[in-house]
Design a protein around this motif. Structure first.
Motif, PDB file in Angstrom:
ATOM      1  N   PHE A 153      -7.247  18.956 -52.120  1.00 24.49           N
ATOM      2  CA  PHE A 153      -8.212  19.540 -51.827  1.00 24.49           C
ATOM      3  C   PHE A 153      -7.949  21.373 -52.284  1.00 24.49           C
ATOM      4  CE2 PHE A 153     -11.041  21.889 -48.656  1.00 24.49           C
ATOM      5  CZ  PHE A 153     -12.247  21.438 -49.214  1.00 24.49           C
ATOM      6  N   GLU A 157     -10.420  23.387 -54.505  1.00 24.40           N
ATOM      7  CA  GLU A 157     -10.892  24.876 -54.265  1.00 24.40           C
ATOM      8  C   GLU A 157     -10.582  26.045 -55.105  1.00 24.40           C
ATOM      9  OE1 GLU A 157     -13.677  24.981 -52.021  1.00 24.40           O
ATOM     10  OE2 GLU A 157     -13.480  22.929 -52.831  1.00 24.40           O
ATOM     11  N   SER A 198     -17.966  19.761 -51.654  1.00 20.92           N
ATOM     12  CA  SER A 198     -16.630  19.743 -51.002  1.00 20.92           C
ATOM     13  C   SER A 198     -16.638  19.186 -49.582  1.00 20.92           C
ATOM     14  CB  SER A 198     -16.122  21.177 -51.068  1.00 20.92           C
ATOM     15  OG  SER A 198     -15.871  21.437 -52.118  1.00 20.92           O
TER      16      SER A 198
END
Length: 489
Positions: A136, A140, A174
Motif C-alpha cells: 500500500f 501511494e 485506496s
C-alpha cells in the motif's frame, strides 16, 4: 543496535532510483532558470542518460531474496517487470523533451522529472512488496506524484480538473482497498503474503476482502466498472503524462494484481477467476463500443487503454507460469505501441495549436507521410494485426488463459468462452483503429496540418518504439528472457 546495511544490496533498483532522484534534484536546484532565461537543453539528455544507466545496471534477473523482515522480496520475475517499467519510463522522458522546451509551460522542467522518477520508485516498491502494508505504501508513493503530474500543466488542457478527478478516485479506491485488506487481516491475523496464503479459507469475510481489494486495484488499472475517471483524466492531462499513465502505471498495477491473486489468494482461485471472467468481458466489450463514438483522440486512446487492460488481465485467468510470461510480454509490447501513438499525438499537438481531434488528422499522410506511417504501424500492433508484435502478445495471452484448463469442466468451458469473446472484440477494435488510418490516408482536409519536421528526441522515441513493434514479436530471445524469469514468481 547494529543495522545490517547489506540488505540494501537486494534493493539495487530502488537504491539507484533514489540516487537518480537526488542527482536530478541537486542539478535542478543549482541550475534553476528564471522567466526569460534560455532553456536548459542539456537537462533532458542528462536525465535520460542517468535513467539509461539505471536500466543497464538492473537489466539482469536477480536471485530470489527477502529483506526487512520479509516485507520486501525480489526474484527474476520481479526484476524483469522493473526493467520493463524503467524502459517505458525512458521512452516517456525521451519523448517529453519537445514539450519541456515549450515557452508557455506553467511549471518548472525539474518538477516533471522528479515526479516521474518518484512514481517509478513507488511502482518498484509496489511490485516487490511481500506485505500488504508495504504494498500500500508503494502504491501511494506512485499515485500521489502521478496526481501531481496530471495537474502539472494547470493553465492548459483542463489539467487541474483532470487532476482533481484522478486524486478523488485514487483516494476512494485506496479506501476501498484498505477496507478489503482489513478483512483479510481480520480473517488471517497477518499481512505477510506468505503467511496469509497458509491461513486463508473460503469464508465470506475472505471473499469480501478479496473483492474489495480487487476493486481498489481495478481503479488503478482502469477496468470496467472502475473506469469512469479514465477518459476525463486522459483528455485533461498533458499528452506526455497521459502516455505515461496509460502504460507504465497500468503495467505495474497489473503485474502486482497477478502476483497477489496467484500467490496470496491461491486458496480461493475459483472465486477470483469467475470475478476476472466478468471484468474482462465487460472491460473489453464496453471500452470497444465507447471508443467507436469518440472524436477526441486522447479520449479515444483512453477507451483503447481500458480494452487493453482487459486483455492484460485475461492473461491472469489461466493461473499458471505462462500467465506471468504473457502478462509481462503484453505489457512490454503495449508500452512500445502505445507510446508510439502518444509520441505522434504530442508532435501533432505541438504543431496544430493543441488540437487532438481525430478530424484534424484527415489527410495527414499528404503532409506528413512518415508520421502517418509510424502511427499506422502502432495502431496495427494495438489491434493485433500480423506480423506486428501486438499479434504475438495477444496470442500468448489467449494461450495463457486456456492452458491447462479442461473444456469439460465448468470453469474451463467458461475460460474458452471468454477467450472467444475477446477474439470477437479484437475484430471490433480493428474497426475503430482503422478509423484513424482512414482519416490519415483517405479523408480530405480543407485545412490540412502543415508539413513539419519533428525534433531529434521525438524521432528517437519513435525509432525505439517502431523497432520494438517490428522486432519484439520475432526476436524470440525477448520472450525467452521473460519466460525464463517468470518461473521464479
Amino acid at each position: 543496535m547494529n543495522i545490517d546495511y547489506s540488505q540494501f544490496l537486494n534493493m539495487i533498483p530502488e537504491v539507484s532510483l533514489t540516487a537518480l532522484l537526488l542527482i536530478v534534484f541537486i542539478a535542478d536546484f543549482f541550475t534553476a532558470t528564471k522567466p526569460g532565461d534560455a532553456p536548459r537543453k542539456w537537462f533532458n539528455p542528462l536525465v535520460c542518460v542517468l535513467l539509461t544507466a539505471h536500466l543497464l545496471l538492473n537489466i539482469g534477473t536477480p536471485e530470489a531474496a527477502t529483506t526487512f523482515g520479509g516485507m520486501y522480496y525480489t526474484n527474476a520475475a520481479v526484476g524483469v517487470i522493473k526493467t520493463i517499467l524503467a524502459f517505458g519510463t525512458l521512452i516517456v522522458l525521451i519523448q517529453s523533451r519537445e514539450w519541456m522546451l515549450r515557452e508557455d509551460t506553467s511549471f518548472k522542467e525539474g518538477e516533471f522529472y522528479l515526479l516521474v522518477i518518484s512514481t517509478l520508485l513507488g511502482m518498484n516498491v509496489m511490485v516487490s512488496a511481500n506485505h500488504f502494508l508495504l504494498f500500500f505504501l508503494g502504491l501511494e508513493m506512485a499515485s500521489v506524484p502521478m496526481a501531481c503530474l496530471v495537474g502539472l500543466d494547470k493553465y492548459r488542457h483542463n489539467s487541474a480538473e483532470a487532476a482533481a478527478k484522478f486524486i478523488l478516485t485514487a483516494t476512494f479506491s485506496s479506501g476501498v482497498m484498505l477496507f478489503g485488506i482489513s478483512f483479510i487481516y481480520g480473517a488471517t491475523g497477518t499481512l505477510y503474503f506468505e503467511d496469509v496464503v497458509t491461513r486463508l479459507e473460503a469464508t465470506p469475510m475472505v471473499i469480501m476482502g478479496m473483492v474489495f481489494f480487487f476493486s481498489g486495484l481495478g481503479f488503478k488499472i482502469s477496468l470496467v466498472p472502475f473506469h469512469f475517471w479514465t477518459a476525463d483524466t486522459y483528455q485533461g492531462a498533458p499528452t506526455t503524462v497521459t502516455g505515461y499513465l496509460s502504460v507504465v502505471s497500468k503495467g505495474a498495477a497489473a503485474f502486482t494484481l497477478a502476483a497477489i491473486l496467484m500467490k496470496v489468494f491461491a486458496p480461493v482461485t475459483e472465486y477470483w477467476q469467475y470475478l476476472l471472467f466478468v471484468v474482462v468481458v465487460l472491460s473489453i466489450t464496453i471500452a470497444n463500443l465507447f471508443a467507436i463514438r469518440q472524436s477526441d483522440l486522447k479520449r479515444f486512446m483512453a477507451f483503447s487503454s481500458i480494452s487493453q487492460a482487459g486483455y492484460i488481465v485475461l492473461a491472469i485467468v489461466g493461473n499458471n507460469t505462462m500467465s506471468v510470461t504473457a502478462l509481462s510480454f503484453y505489457v512490454l509490447i503495449y508500452i512500445v505501441a502505445n507510446m508510439s501513438v502518444f509520441t505522434v499525438i504530442s508532435a501533432v499537438e505541438e504543431h496544430n495549436n493543441g488540437t487532438v481531434e481525430i478530424n484534424s488528422y484527415n489527410g495527414l499522410y499528404n503532409t506528413n507521410p512518415r508520421l502517418a506511417f509510424l502511427l499506422t504501424l502502432a495502431l496495427f500492433s494495438l489491434g493485433g494485426i500480423p506480423p506486428f508484435a501486438g499479434m504475438f502478445s495477444k496470442f500468448f495471452v489467449f494461450m495463457a488463459a486456456v492452458k491447462g484448463m479442461s473444456i469439460d469442466s465448468g470453469i474451463g468451458a467458461l475460460s474458452y468462452s471468454v477467450v472467444f469473446i475477446a477474439l470477437v472484440n479484437t475484430v471490433i477494435s480493428l474497426y475503430y483503429y482503422l478509423l484513424i488510418v482512414k482519416a490519415m490516408f483517405i479523408k480530405h482536409n480543407d485545412a490540412p496540418l502543415p508539413t513539419f519536421r519533428s525534433n531529434v528526441s521525438t524521432r528517437l522515441a519513435l525509432a525505439i518504439c517502431t523497432a520494438g513493434i517490428i522486432l519484439f514479436g520475432f526476436c524470440s530471445v525477448v520472450y525467452g528472457w521473460i519466460d525464463a524469469a517468470s518461473a521464479a514468481l
